[in-house]
Design a protein around this motif. Structure first.
Motif, mmCIF file in Angstrom:
data_model
loop_
_atom_site.group_PDB
_atom_site.id
_atom_site.type_symbol
_atom_site.label_atom_id
_atom_site.label_comp_id
_atom_site.label_asym_id
_atom_site.label_seq_id
_atom_site.Cartn_x
_atom_site.Cartn_y
_atom_site.Cartn_z
ATOM 1 N N LEU A 243 35.051 -23.444 -38.174
ATOM 2 C CA LEU A 243 34.288 -24.022 -37.066
ATOM 3 C C LEU A 243 34.117 -25.542 -37.147
ATOM 4 O O LEU A 243 33.389 -26.115 -36.341
ATOM 5 N N TYR A 244 34.809 -26.210 -38.067
ATOM 6 C CA TYR A 244 34.859 -27.667 -38.009
ATOM 7 C C TYR A 244 35.904 -28.144 -37.000
ATOM 8 O O TYR A 244 35.944 -29.317 -36.646
ATOM 9 N N TYR B 194 35.698 -21.819 -30.156
ATOM 10 C CA TYR B 194 36.430 -20.890 -31.022
ATOM 11 C C TYR B 194 37.709 -20.512 -30.288
ATOM 12 O O TYR B 194 37.849 -20.742 -29.091
ATOM 13 N N GLY B 195 38.671 -19.950 -31.019
ATOM 14 C CA GLY B 195 39.936 -19.575 -30.413
ATOM 15 C C GLY B 195 39.945 -18.121 -29.976
ATOM 16 O O GLY B 195 39.437 -17.237 -30.678
ATOM 17 N N GLY C 171 32.112 -14.813 -24.490
ATOM 18 C CA GLY C 171 32.061 -16.248 -24.310
ATOM 19 C C GLY C 171 31.666 -16.547 -22.876
ATOM 20 O O GLY C 171 31.262 -15.653 -22.122
ATOM 21 N N PHE C 172 31.787 -17.800 -22.467
ATOM 22 C CA PHE C 172 31.514 -18.154 -21.072
ATOM 23 C C PHE C 172 32.528 -17.505 -20.143
ATOM 24 O O PHE C 172 32.197 -17.041 -19.064
ATOM 25 N N ARG C 173 33.794 -17.514 -20.571
ATOM 26 C CA ARG C 173 34.883 -16.977 -19.750
ATOM 27 C C ARG C 173 35.474 -15.757 -20.424
ATOM 28 O O ARG C 173 35.672 -15.743 -21.632
ATOM 29 N N PRO D 60 31.252 -14.467 -31.091
ATOM 30 C CA PRO D 60 31.239 -15.870 -31.504
ATOM 31 C C PRO D 60 29.876 -16.520 -31.286
ATOM 32 O O PRO D 60 29.087 -16.042 -30.461
ATOM 33 N N PRO D 61 29.598 -17.637 -31.996
ATOM 34 C CA PRO D 61 28.328 -18.339 -31.812
ATOM 35 C C PRO D 61 28.374 -19.247 -30.591
ATOM 36 O O PRO D 61 28.437 -20.470 -30.680
#
Length: 462
Positions: free
Chosen positions: A384-385, A313-314, A71-73, A48-49
């Motif tokens: 991503l909106y 993001y999911g 991701g972060f987590r 993901p971005p």
């Protein structure tokens, strides 16, 4: 190494190409000079971005699957509650400065995620926004911290409470953080030996998330405000800081100005766990009537097939028999359930019944390798909106304010790439199909070092 071979990378977290290239370029004279002297492009981010995997991917030339964090987590194990925050120890692949050090080159690295806790390098390093505060070691060598504090002042890794701090106070803090970061950069450039320099400034990311809705008339939360030009004025301030930094280095220095991803307005949040409950994939032990952060203790795992996490993001995880502690999905049904969820997610609409244009992918289809534990599905709600909202007890699927604090922007797929020598020249050539994984082999190429095995990026023709 002579000054002719020096390389400088100025990282602007979240800098948005539509603002830099299309809307404000004429008001950003220092960035414009570099662009018109060389080449530029929209640079596709990681999947993901997200800041941590994106910068790591950029500096290693490897994708998040190869790196092993998404991701972060990230899930540390298949236990439901075992989720941890990425730090520098998660990054096992060599970054550009690690490779350069083995070839005898000196580096200065400031604020590049994930560099906390600081690891030894051949040169000098100041750790990134993941650093909790100044009470912990945050430089290499450790003595550098005291030197910075004496010469520049109290260092700032990030702005605190950037989602909830009063707007005027937050804006002041963003400027102060940026002023200090560039002051440290100028000091180290002038007083430390270096062949490669890289810094990442977090202010653009922070100001996007906090102020985008003031700027963007299409934003669902837009209202007239004295802060409507806050982002523009801050971009101009950063451009001035870049100009001061470039004045400290020789005309033969190769300059890169890059961002890890872009930004766009946030139209709302989609409540992933509320949706999974309505679709029968997630069961709670007891009904939750008020908005509550998702926690594994609330879930009836013996009747649950899937759950999700919030964020830009999911991340959707399946409860697989023999894998999770109380897994229920037989392994032979795993793909069947995953494909069903993909079909349902791609069919999502907004509250008006309009197709949401949600993107969903399987990690195994996107990455060159899979390390550690990725989500079973990665989801970009509304292209991503929309962000993913993990809280439960919301009583609805759609919300228009972030559940973790005010936020007006989401991340977008493309960041900026600009490169030139630090002097006037004829250029301004637009390149196509640039990926942020191209940066690592391109930087190594500047020093005559071939790409490492496993790097997915290609050398950018600069």
């Amino acid at each position: 190494m002579s000054s002719r071979g020096k390389v400088m990378v100025i990282g602007l977290d979240c800098a948005e190409p539509s603002l830099v290239f299309d809307r404000w370029l004429d008001q950003l004279p220092n960035i414009k000079r570099v662009l018109q002297s060389g080449v530029y492009a929209r640079m596709r981010s990681s999947d993901p971005p997200i800041t941590v995997p994106a910068w790591a991917s950029m500096m290693t030339g490897k994708d998040p699957g190869q790196l092993g964090f998404y991701g972060f987590r990230n899930r540390n194990s298949y236990d439901y509650a075992d989720v941890g925050v990425v730090d520098s120890f998660f990054l096992q692949e060599p970054a550009v400065w690690d490779v350069l050090g083995k070839h005898g080159y000196q580096s200065i690295v400031i604020g590049v995620p994930p560099t906390y806790p600081p690891k030894p390098i051949r040169g000098h390093l100041v750790s990134c926004f993941l650093t909790p505060d100044r009470s912990v070691p945050y430089t290499y060598p450790s003595s550098l911290a005291e030197e910075i504090e004496q010469e520049v002042g109290e260092y700032r890794f990030d702005v605190t409470h950037f989602r909830t701090k009063p707007t005027g106070e937050l804006l002041k803090d963003i400027y102060e953080m940026t002023r200090i970061r560039f002051a440290v950069a100028r000091y180290l450039i002038k007083h430390k030996p270096w062949d490669f320099f890289m810094m990442v400034e977090m202010g653009i990311d922070r100001i996007h998330h906090a102020f985008w809705h003031f700027m963007d008339e299409k934003h669902v939360l837009h209202e007239p405000s004295s802060y409507k030009d806050a982002i523009f004025e801050y971009y101009r301030y950063v451009d001035g800081q870049i100009g001061e930094l470039l004045s400290c280095v020789s005309p033969e220095t190769r300059i890169f100005i890059v961002s890890d991803h872009g930004a766009k307005r946030m139209d709302g949040g989609f409540c992933i766990n509320e949706w999974l409950m309505r679709e029968g994939f997630l069961k709670l032990k007891e009904p939750v009537r008020d908005a509550t952060s998702f926690h594994p203790d609330l879930v009836d795992w013996k009747r649950t097939k899937a759950w999700g996490y919030g964020g830009y993001y999911g991340r959707l995880c399946l409860n697989v028999k023999g894998r999770e502690p109380e897994g229920v999905i037989p392994k032979k049904k795993y793909e069947q359930v995953r494909n069903l969820l993909i079909k349902k997610l791609k069919a999502l609409t907004d509250e008006q019944g309009r197709h949401l244009n949600t993107k969903v992918f399987k990690p195994t289809k996107r990455y060159a390798a899979i390390k550690n534990i990725p989500p079973d599905l990665i989801i970009y709600f509304g292209d991503l909106y929309w962000r993913s909202v993990g809280s439960i007890g919301m009583g609805k699927l759609y919300v228009y304010e972030n559940d973790t604090g005010p936020d007006g922007a989401n991340h977008d797929y493309e960041g900026i790439f600009i490169s030139a020598l630090n002097r006037e020249g004829r250029g301004g050539k637009k390149l196509e199909r640039i990926h942020l994984m191209d940066m690592a082999p391109t930087l190594l190429h500047q020093f005559g070092i071939p790409p490492l095995k496993g790097m997915r990026g290609k050398i950018i023709p600069i």
